[in-house]
Design an enzyme around this catalytic site. Structure first.
Site, PDB file in Angstrom:
ATOM      1  N   GLY A  18     -15.433 -10.159  -0.853  1.00  0.00           N
ATOM      2  CA  GLY A  18     -15.823  -9.361  -2.010  1.00  0.00           C
ATOM      3  C   GLY A  18     -15.838 -10.190  -3.277  1.00  0.00           C
ATOM      4  O   GLY A  18     -15.135 -11.200  -3.382  1.00  0.00           O
ATOM      5  N   THR A  19     -16.635  -9.748  -4.245  1.00  0.00           N
ATOM      6  CA  THR A  19     -16.734 -10.438  -5.521  1.00  0.00           C
ATOM      7  C   THR A  19     -17.571  -9.586  -6.470  1.00  0.00           C
ATOM      8  O   THR A  19     -18.102  -8.546  -6.088  1.00  0.00           O
ATOM      9  CB  THR A  19     -17.388 -11.819  -5.346  1.00  0.00           C
ATOM     10  OG1 THR A  19     -17.318 -12.536  -6.573  1.00  0.00           O
ATOM     11  CG2 THR A  19     -18.851 -11.681  -4.957  1.00  0.00           C
ATOM     12  N   THR A  20     -17.708 -10.046  -7.704  1.00  0.00           N
ATOM     13  CA  THR A  20     -18.647  -9.453  -8.653  1.00  0.00           C
ATOM     14  C   THR A  20     -19.323 -10.582  -9.420  1.00  0.00           C
ATOM     15  O   THR A  20     -18.639 -11.427 -10.008  1.00  0.00           O
ATOM     16  CB  THR A  20     -17.939  -8.529  -9.663  1.00  0.00           C
ATOM     17  OG1 THR A  20     -17.239  -7.495  -8.957  1.00  0.00           O
ATOM     18  CG2 THR A  20     -18.960  -7.881 -10.600  1.00  0.00           C
TER      19      THR A  20
END
EC number: 3.4.25.1
Length: 217
Positions: A18-20
């Site tokens: 996950g990341t943004t």
């Protein structure tokens, strides 16, 4: 009679990441941003990874997906752009960098799990943002990606305006990252920003306790 495997179930499960990441154009340049958390399932394996990778002097990419796969693509493109710029005697175009990312991602789509946003400035097109995914190459005024993006689509759609200034774009990126990091368990840490224009690239790191807060926090 089939023998039951003695291995625990998590060994055969797909590891979730996950990341943004985000990038936005302004008149004369671009702003890229990312969180810094690298996760493998429910485990945080790195709290302060910079996911904004240099492809050339005025071209960066934002990494999401498998950290190893995304970094490998970025390093391959960085090498090819260096060779290309030496051969032609000038800086490469942003679209050329995005096309290389697209071609590598598509060629190895069965082996690699990565999504890169490419953004930068060149003398022909000015500030540009490109999204690349499974053979797709599309220029957009702004782009968000990673697991945290699903939490902020409404925010970016409501807050984005055409012809935003450099300062407005920087604040837009910081606010978006802060909201995503507060809601997505796979995003967090610090916020990295890169602002690119004709003069070059300026990098900035914003600590978690310096990020803006909102009414429900």
């Amino acid at each position: 009679m089939l023998e039951e495997s003695s291995e625990p179930g998590w060994l055969s499960e797909e590891v979730k990441t996950g990341t943004t990441i985000i990038a936005i154009e302004f008149d004369g340049g671009v702003v890229l941003g990312s969180d810094s958390r690298v996760s493998a399932g429910e485990t945080v394996v790195n709290r302060v990874m910079n996911k904004l990778s240099l492809l050339h002097d005025k071209i960066y990419c934002a990494l999401s997906g498998s950290a190893a796969d995304a970094q490998t693509i970025a390093e391959m493109v960085n090498y090819q752009l260096d060779v290309h710029s030496i051969e032609v005697g000038e800086d490469p175009q942003v679209r050329s960098a995005a096309t290389l990312v697209k071609n590598i991602s598509y060629k190895y789509k069965e082996e690699l799990s990565a999504h890169l946003i490419v953004a930068g400035w060149d003398k022909r097109g000015g500030g540009q943002v490109y999204v690349t995914l499974n053979g797709l190459l599309s220029r957009q005024p702004f782009a968000v990606g990673g697991s945290g993006s699903s939490y902020v689509y409404g925010f970016v759609d409501a807050e984005y305006r055409k012809a935003m200034s450099k300062e407005d774009c920087q604040q837009f990126v910081v606010n978006t990252l802060s909201l995503a990091m507060s809601r997505d368990g796979s995003s967090g840490g610090v916020a990295y920003l890169v602002t690119i224009d004709e003069k070059g690239a300026e990098e900035k790191c914003i600590l978690g306790n310096e990020l803006p807060t909102f009414y429900d926090q």
